[in-house]
Design a protein around this motif. Structure first.
Motif, PDB file in Angstrom:
ATOM      1  N   ASN A  64     126.541 -55.445 -15.400  1.00 13.51           N
ATOM      2  CA  ASN A  64     127.606 -56.041 -14.613  1.00 13.51           C
ATOM      3  C   ASN A  64     127.915 -57.420 -15.154  1.00 13.51           C
ATOM      4  O   ASN A  64     127.047 -58.289 -15.165  1.00 13.51           O
ATOM      5  CB  ASN A  64     127.204 -56.130 -13.142  1.00 13.51           C
ATOM      6  N   VAL A  94     130.951 -58.924 -14.085  1.00 10.69           N
ATOM      7  CA  VAL A  94     132.034 -59.395 -13.229  1.00 10.69           C
ATOM      8  C   VAL A  94     131.526 -60.214 -12.052  1.00 10.69           C
ATOM      9  O   VAL A  94     132.075 -61.254 -11.727  1.00 10.69           O
ATOM     10  CB  VAL A  94     132.870 -58.191 -12.726  1.00 10.69           C
ATOM     11  N   HIS A  95     130.451 -59.770 -11.422  1.00  9.25           N
ATOM     12  CA  HIS A  95     129.943 -60.425 -10.211  1.00  9.25           C
ATOM     13  C   HIS A  95     128.759 -61.330 -10.556  1.00  9.25           C
ATOM     14  O   HIS A  95     127.936 -60.995 -11.402  1.00  9.25           O
ATOM     15  CB  HIS A  95     129.531 -59.374  -9.182  1.00  9.25           C
ATOM     16  N   SER A  96     128.660 -62.447  -9.844  1.00 10.12           N
ATOM     17  CA  SER A  96     127.625 -63.442 -10.138  1.00 10.12           C
ATOM     18  C   SER A  96     126.261 -63.094  -9.552  1.00 10.12           C
ATOM     19  O   SER A  96     125.250 -63.627  -9.991  1.00 10.12           O
ATOM     20  CB  SER A  96     128.068 -64.814  -9.628  1.00 10.12           C
ATOM     21  N   ASP A 100     128.987 -63.346  -3.780  1.00  9.64           N
ATOM     22  CA  ASP A 100     129.540 -62.438  -4.787  1.00  9.64           C
ATOM     23  C   ASP A 100     128.454 -61.464  -5.268  1.00  9.64           C
ATOM     24  O   ASP A 100     128.047 -61.492  -6.423  1.00  9.64           O
ATOM     25  CB  ASP A 100     130.096 -63.250  -5.958  1.00  9.64           C
ATOM     26  N   ILE A 110     126.393 -58.123  -6.490  1.00  6.03           N
ATOM     27  CA  ILE A 110     126.662 -57.116  -7.512  1.00  6.03           C
ATOM     28  C   ILE A 110     126.684 -55.739  -6.852  1.00  6.03           C
ATOM     29  O   ILE A 110     125.713 -55.354  -6.199  1.00  6.03           O
ATOM     30  CB  ILE A 110     125.576 -57.158  -8.598  1.00  6.03           C
ATOM     31  N   ARG A 162     118.921 -62.345  -7.408  1.00 11.09           N
ATOM     32  CA  ARG A 162     120.308 -61.878  -7.341  1.00 11.09           C
ATOM     33  C   ARG A 162     120.496 -60.961  -6.143  1.00 11.09           C
ATOM     34  O   ARG A 162     119.585 -60.246  -5.732  1.00 11.09           O
ATOM     35  CB  ARG A 162     120.708 -61.142  -8.619  1.00 11.09           C
ATOM     36  N   TYR A 192     122.556 -57.807  -4.305  1.00 14.38           N
ATOM     37  CA  TYR A 192     123.190 -56.540  -4.637  1.00 14.38           C
ATOM     38  C   TYR A 192     123.766 -55.939  -3.363  1.00 14.38           C
ATOM     39  O   TYR A 192     123.272 -56.195  -2.262  1.00 14.38           O
ATOM     40  CB  TYR A 192     122.171 -55.583  -5.262  1.00 14.38           C
ATOM     41  N   TYR A 193     124.796 -55.133  -3.513  1.00 15.56           N
ATOM     42  CA  TYR A 193     125.514 -54.565  -2.382  1.00 15.56           C
ATOM     43  C   TYR A 193     125.590 -53.052  -2.550  1.00 15.56           C
ATOM     44  O   TYR A 193     125.951 -52.565  -3.629  1.00 15.56           O
ATOM     45  CB  TYR A 193     126.925 -55.171  -2.358  1.00 15.56           C
TER      46      TYR A 193
END
Length: 90
Positions: free
Chosen positions: A32, A34-36, A41, A43, A55, A57-58
């Protein structure tokens, strides 16, 4: 890149017809860019992805914070990794 997603080869192999990332996920890891990975934001997690400590995550309408690197790509739903690699975040 395939279907708008970026992948990295994680196991050396000779390309063969039908060995695309969606058909042979053990050979590839989704990346990924695109997402930070912040709480603002996260991922999107679709499996076949290494998780990185710190990090977010979604997946399936829920957010998770990684508290232990997986090093290698994991394939399980994030809800199944709670207590191992992630914690559910409200």
């Amino acid at each position: 890149q395939r279907n708008g997603k970026l992948f990295r080869v994680v196991q050396a192999h000779t390309s063969q017809d039908g060995w695309q990332p969606e058909n042979v996920p053990a050979l590839f890891e989704q990346i990924n860019e695109v997402h930070s990975g912040t709480a603002d934001d996260p991922i999107p997690y679709e499996g076949n992805m290494a998780l990185v400590t710190g990090r977010y995550y979604y997946q399936d309408g829920k957010m998770y914070l990684c508290n232990r690197d997986t090093v290698n790509p994991v394939y399980h739903a994030l809800i199944e990794l709670v207590g191992l690699y992630v914690e559910q975040h409200e």
